[in-house]
Design a protein around this motif. Structure first.
Motif, PDB file in Angstrom:
ATOM      1  N   GLY A  83      79.021  18.936 -16.367  1.00 37.04           N
ATOM      2  CA  GLY A  83      79.738  20.098 -15.860  1.00 37.04           C
ATOM      3  C   GLY A  83      78.766  21.149 -15.396  1.00 37.04           C
ATOM      4  N   PRO A  84      79.259  22.073 -14.610  1.00 36.21           N
ATOM      5  CA  PRO A  84      78.375  23.101 -14.059  1.00 36.21           C
ATOM      6  C   PRO A  84      78.007  24.152 -15.099  1.00 36.21           C
ATOM      7  CG  PRO A  84      80.615  23.437 -13.315  1.00 36.21           C
ATOM      8  CD  PRO A  84      80.608  22.145 -14.085  1.00 36.21           C
ATOM      9  N   SER A  85      76.845  24.713 -14.932  1.00 37.61           N
ATOM     10  CA  SER A  85      76.405  25.790 -15.813  1.00 37.61           C
ATOM     11  C   SER A  85      76.638  27.124 -15.105  1.00 37.61           C
ATOM     12  CB  SER A  85      74.923  25.622 -16.139  1.00 37.61           C
ATOM     13  OG  SER A  85      74.157  25.743 -14.956  1.00 37.61           O
ATOM     14  N   PHE A  90      76.840  30.888 -10.186  1.00 38.43           N
ATOM     15  CA  PHE A  90      76.181  31.987  -9.481  1.00 38.43           C
ATOM     16  C   PHE A  90      75.731  31.538  -8.095  1.00 38.43           C
ATOM     17  CE2 PHE A  90      72.232  34.152  -8.288  1.00 38.43           C
ATOM     18  CZ  PHE A  90      72.716  35.438  -8.167  1.00 38.43           C
ATOM     19  N   LEU A  91      75.090  30.389  -8.011  1.00 34.10           N
ATOM     20  CA  LEU A  91      74.636  29.881  -6.718  1.00 34.10           C
ATOM     21  C   LEU A  91      75.818  29.629  -5.780  1.00 34.10           C
ATOM     22  CD1 LEU A  91      71.787  27.437  -7.773  1.00 34.10           C
ATOM     23  CD2 LEU A  91      71.570  29.640  -6.639  1.00 34.10           C
ATOM     24  N   PHE A  92      76.885  29.083  -6.309  1.00 30.29           N
ATOM     25  CA  PHE A  92      78.077  28.831  -5.504  1.00 30.29           C
ATOM     26  C   PHE A  92      78.633  30.138  -4.944  1.00 30.29           C
ATOM     27  CE2 PHE A  92      82.744  28.502  -5.289  1.00 30.29           C
ATOM     28  CZ  PHE A  92      82.843  27.560  -4.264  1.00 30.29           C
ATOM     29  N   MET A  93      78.774  31.127  -5.812  1.00 31.41           N
ATOM     30  CA  MET A  93      79.322  32.408  -5.378  1.00 31.41           C
ATOM     31  C   MET A  93      78.387  33.090  -4.380  1.00 31.41           C
ATOM     32  SD  MET A  93      82.230  32.439  -6.633  1.00 31.41           S
ATOM     33  CE  MET A  93      82.774  34.063  -6.215  1.00 31.41           C
ATOM     34  N   ALA A  94      77.085  32.965  -4.558  1.00 30.97           N
ATOM     35  CA  ALA A  94      76.136  33.546  -3.605  1.00 30.97           C
ATOM     36  C   ALA A  94      76.281  32.889  -2.240  1.00 30.97           C
ATOM     37  CB  ALA A  94      74.707  33.392  -4.127  1.00 30.97           C
ATOM     38  N   MET A  95      76.444  31.587  -2.205  1.00 30.43           N
ATOM     39  CA  MET A  95      76.611  30.893  -0.930  1.00 30.43           C
ATOM     40  C   MET A  95      77.939  31.258  -0.273  1.00 30.43           C
ATOM     41  SD  MET A  95      73.795  29.530  -0.633  1.00 30.43           S
ATOM     42  CE  MET A  95      73.919  28.483   0.775  1.00 30.43           C
ATOM     43  N   VAL A  96      78.997  31.351  -1.056  1.00 27.72           N
ATOM     44  CA  VAL A  96      80.294  31.763  -0.507  1.00 27.72           C
ATOM     45  C   VAL A  96      80.187  33.184   0.044  1.00 27.72           C
ATOM     46  CG1 VAL A  96      82.674  32.363  -1.140  1.00 27.72           C
ATOM     47  CG2 VAL A  96      81.688  30.192  -1.885  1.00 27.72           C
ATOM     48  N   GLY A  97      79.518  34.061  -0.676  1.00 30.10           N
ATOM     49  CA  GLY A  97      79.319  35.434  -0.212  1.00 30.10           C
ATOM     50  C   GLY A  97      78.515  35.489   1.079  1.00 30.10           C
ATOM     51  N   LEU A  98      77.493  34.664   1.174  1.00 28.61           N
ATOM     52  CA  LEU A  98      76.678  34.621   2.378  1.00 28.61           C
ATOM     53  C   LEU A  98      77.490  34.134   3.582  1.00 28.61           C
ATOM     54  CD1 LEU A  98      73.790  34.989   3.478  1.00 28.61           C
ATOM     55  CD2 LEU A  98      73.395  32.593   2.937  1.00 28.61           C
ATOM     56  N   ILE A  99      78.295  33.121   3.374  1.00 29.50           N
ATOM     57  CA  ILE A  99      79.145  32.611   4.453  1.00 29.50           C
ATOM     58  C   ILE A  99      80.162  33.673   4.864  1.00 29.50           C
ATOM     59  CG2 ILE A  99      80.912  30.889   5.002  1.00 29.50           C
ATOM     60  CD1 ILE A  99      79.255  28.921   3.274  1.00 29.50           C
ATOM     61  N   ALA A 100      80.755  34.360   3.890  1.00 28.76           N
ATOM     62  CA  ALA A 100      81.713  35.424   4.192  1.00 28.76           C
ATOM     63  C   ALA A 100      81.039  36.548   4.966  1.00 28.76           C
ATOM     64  CB  ALA A 100      82.333  35.958   2.896  1.00 28.76           C
ATOM     65  N   LEU A 101      79.814  36.872   4.616  1.00 31.66           N
ATOM     66  CA  LEU A 101      79.067  37.908   5.319  1.00 31.66           C
ATOM     67  C   LEU A 101      78.824  37.509   6.777  1.00 31.66           C
ATOM     68  CD1 LEU A 101      77.513  40.606   5.134  1.00 31.66           C
ATOM     69  CD2 LEU A 101      75.502  39.253   4.531  1.00 31.66           C
ATOM     70  N   VAL A 102      78.463  36.259   7.006  1.00 34.05           N
ATOM     71  CA  VAL A 102      78.247  35.788   8.378  1.00 34.05           C
ATOM     72  C   VAL A 102      79.539  35.889   9.178  1.00 34.05           C
ATOM     73  CG1 VAL A 102      77.727  33.727   9.759  1.00 34.05           C
ATOM     74  CG2 VAL A 102      76.266  34.324   7.833  1.00 34.05           C
ATOM     75  N   PHE A 103      80.647  35.447   8.590  1.00 32.43           N
ATOM     76  CA  PHE A 103      81.933  35.563   9.279  1.00 32.43           C
ATOM     77  C   PHE A 103      82.286  37.021   9.549  1.00 32.43           C
ATOM     78  CE2 PHE A 103      82.899  31.151   7.942  1.00 32.43           C
ATOM     79  CZ  PHE A 103      83.338  30.674   9.176  1.00 32.43           C
TER      80      PHE A 103
END
Length: 137
Positions: A83-85, A90-103
């Motif tokens: 399972g994820p730690s 944190f890494l997942f949320m950072a990547m989602v945030g980065l994608i949202a920022l680009v959009f």
């Protein structure tokens, strides 16, 4: 196949790549658990520990108490949990945030461009109305 002497009497076959680790030895089937006699010989060959520490080590290996085995079992189960730690989250949320920022940036640029075109269109219409009024006079 290279042979290496470890603690005077024990020979270890080294036909696995250097640095490949114990995991690959176990998975390849080339690892054998040492016998209790081998472990006791290894403990006896330790020069940096006192006789009392040596006897305590032997007794803890031969007769482990329940608390030690439970603790070891818990550590083993914790290490093997799938399972994820929190760092994965944190890494997942950072990547989602980065994608949202680009959009958001692309959306802002598109909005700004459309508003500028609309503004120019309105100015052009005003200029056309003024030029028609001047021509009519």
């Amino acid at each position: 196949m290279e042979k290496q002497i470890v603690h005077e009497e024990t020979l270890i076959d080294r036909d696995v790549e250097v640095g490949s680790g114990l995991g690959s030895m176990i998975n390849s089937g080339k690892f054998e658990m040492p016998s209790m006699d081998d472990i006791m010989k290894l403990i006896d060959s330790m020069k940096d520990i006192s006789d009392e520490e040596r006897e305590n080590l032997k007794s803890s290996i031969m007769f482990p108490d329940a608390a030690t085995t439970d603790k070891m079992r818990q550590q083993f189960e914790a290490a093997n949990q799938i399972g994820p730690s929190s760092i994965d989250y944190f890494l997942f949320m950072a990547m989602v945030g980065l994608i949202a920022l680009v959009f958001a940036l692309f959306g802002y640029k598109l909005y700004k461009s459309l508003m500028e075109k609309e503004h120019k269109k309105q100015e052009k219409q005003k200029n056309n109305k003024k030029s028609k009024k001047i021509k009519q006079k």
